[in-house]
Scaffold this motif. Structure first.
Motif, PDB file in Angstrom:
ATOM      1  N   GLU A 154       0.819  -1.218   0.000  1.00 56.90           N
ATOM      2  CA  GLU A 154       0.000   0.000   0.000  1.00 56.90           C
ATOM      3  C   GLU A 154       0.852   1.268   0.000  1.00 56.90           C
ATOM      4  O   GLU A 154       0.356   2.350  -0.313  1.00 56.90           O
ATOM      5  N   ALA A 246      -3.762   4.671  -0.318  1.00 56.96           N
ATOM      6  CA  ALA A 246      -4.047   3.248  -0.080  1.00 56.96           C
ATOM      7  C   ALA A 246      -3.584   2.817   1.305  1.00 56.96           C
ATOM      8  O   ALA A 246      -4.267   2.033   1.986  1.00 56.96           O
ATOM      9  N   ARG A 249      -5.937   4.254   3.982  1.00 55.10           N
ATOM     10  CA  ARG A 249      -7.194   3.489   4.084  1.00 55.10           C
ATOM     11  C   ARG A 249      -6.959   2.155   4.786  1.00 55.10           C
ATOM     12  O   ARG A 249      -7.852   1.643   5.473  1.00 55.10           O
ATOM     13  N   ARG A 250      -5.775   1.576   4.631  1.00 53.12           N
ATOM     14  CA  ARG A 250      -5.463   0.357   5.384  1.00 53.12           C
ATOM     15  C   ARG A 250      -5.474   0.644   6.885  1.00 53.12           C
ATOM     16  O   ARG A 250      -5.981  -0.177   7.670  1.00 53.12           O
TER      17      ARG A 250
END
Length: 291
Positions: A154, A246, A249-250
């Protein structure tokens, strides 16, 4: 209202929760100056703090100032802040939150690697957190250190690693060279690509060269009973080139796995540094969270 405490007069602007602003790695309390003005205009009291090893608590390696400059010495001199860890910085942050909030719960806004320290602080003293707001921040709640996320899929495409000028294992820090004019374009691209050039240049000049490696390198416990009891908001910066969206959001997904309530997610179409590029929009988000 003015109250006396231990001979010091404390001005309490109103009875709502004050906002504590926690900067990221290499930055300091200075980076929030545009935002604090916007918050003040909205009637929101805020205090920007310096983390251990940063801002007025920073100590540069001697080689930074040597003339002629010696790149080899700069790349090998141990960092004065090498002993700072996430836990030690979190203990200091808890003391600052308690002082600035006069013991009341505060809305704590943590940026970037400052999210590591704020996460540890919320586990130490959840009663001091009315809300923990992550701003494009690391939130290592899954039992691994923040450093592990740097190599995650990510995080692909991030532009911070190329700025490092020393091996963290050798010097005990993530070391930048803010004094290198040749590196300014890359630093701006990583942190401030949507910030006006004069302000971005001034910010780069103010960066602390050493970010203590003990902050992203330490694993510390996170429990649903303590950290998980704190309400969370995550502000995703969708144009971020330092902590890709990304990865942000993880972190939201992992926070929700240990929290009593789902994380409130807000998106801003900005770089890693909306406190400089979009302070009015960022202030609006914080005011809404605090209300």
């Amino acid at each position: 209202m003015v109250t006396a405490r231990r001979g010091i007069y404390v001005l309490i602007m109103n009875e709502q929760n004050p906002v504590i602003l926690v900067h990221g790695m290499w930055h300091g309390s200075w980076c929030w100056s545009r935002l604090t003005g916007q918050l003040a205009a909205a009637g929101v009291p805020s205090v920007a703090v310096d983390l251990d090893g940063h801002g007025l608590k920073a100590r540069s390696p001697r080689a930074r100032w040597s003339r002629p400059f010696d790149p080899a010495a700069f790349a090998t001199e141990p960092a004065p802040s090498a002993g700072v860890t996430a836990s030690s910085a979190a203990g200091d942050l808890v003391a600052q939150i308690r002082l600035a909030g006069n013991g009341r719960p505060c809305v704590v806004v943590a940026h970037s690697m400052g999210g590591v320290v704020a996460t540890a602080a919320a586990e130490l003293a959840p009663e001091l957190f009315a809300e923990l707001v992550y701003l494009a921040a690391f939130a290592p709640v899954s039992g691994v250190p923040a450093a592990d996320y740097i190599a995650s899929p990510e995080n692909e495409g991030e532009k911070v690693g190329a700025l490092l000028r020393a091996d963290p294992a050798v010097v005990g820090a993530l070391r930048l060279d803010p004094g290198d004019p040749a590196g300014h374009a890359a630093a701006r691209d990583a942190f401030y690509h949507d910030v006006d050039e004069p302000t971005a240049g001034a910010a780069i000049a103010l960066l602390t060269p050493d970010g203590p490696a003990g902050i992203p390198g330490e694993t510390f416990p996170i429990t649903p009973a303590r950290y998980g009891s704190v309400p969370h908001t995550y502000i995703v910066c969708t144009g971020d080139r330092a902590v890709p969206a990304a990865l942000q959001r993880r972190f939201v997904t992992e926070i929700d796995a240990v929290s009593a309530a789902p994380t409130t997610v807000v998106e801003l179409a900005t770089s890693h540094s909306p406190f400089l590029s979009a302070p009015e929009e960022l202030a609006e988000v914080i005011v809404k969270v605090r209300s």
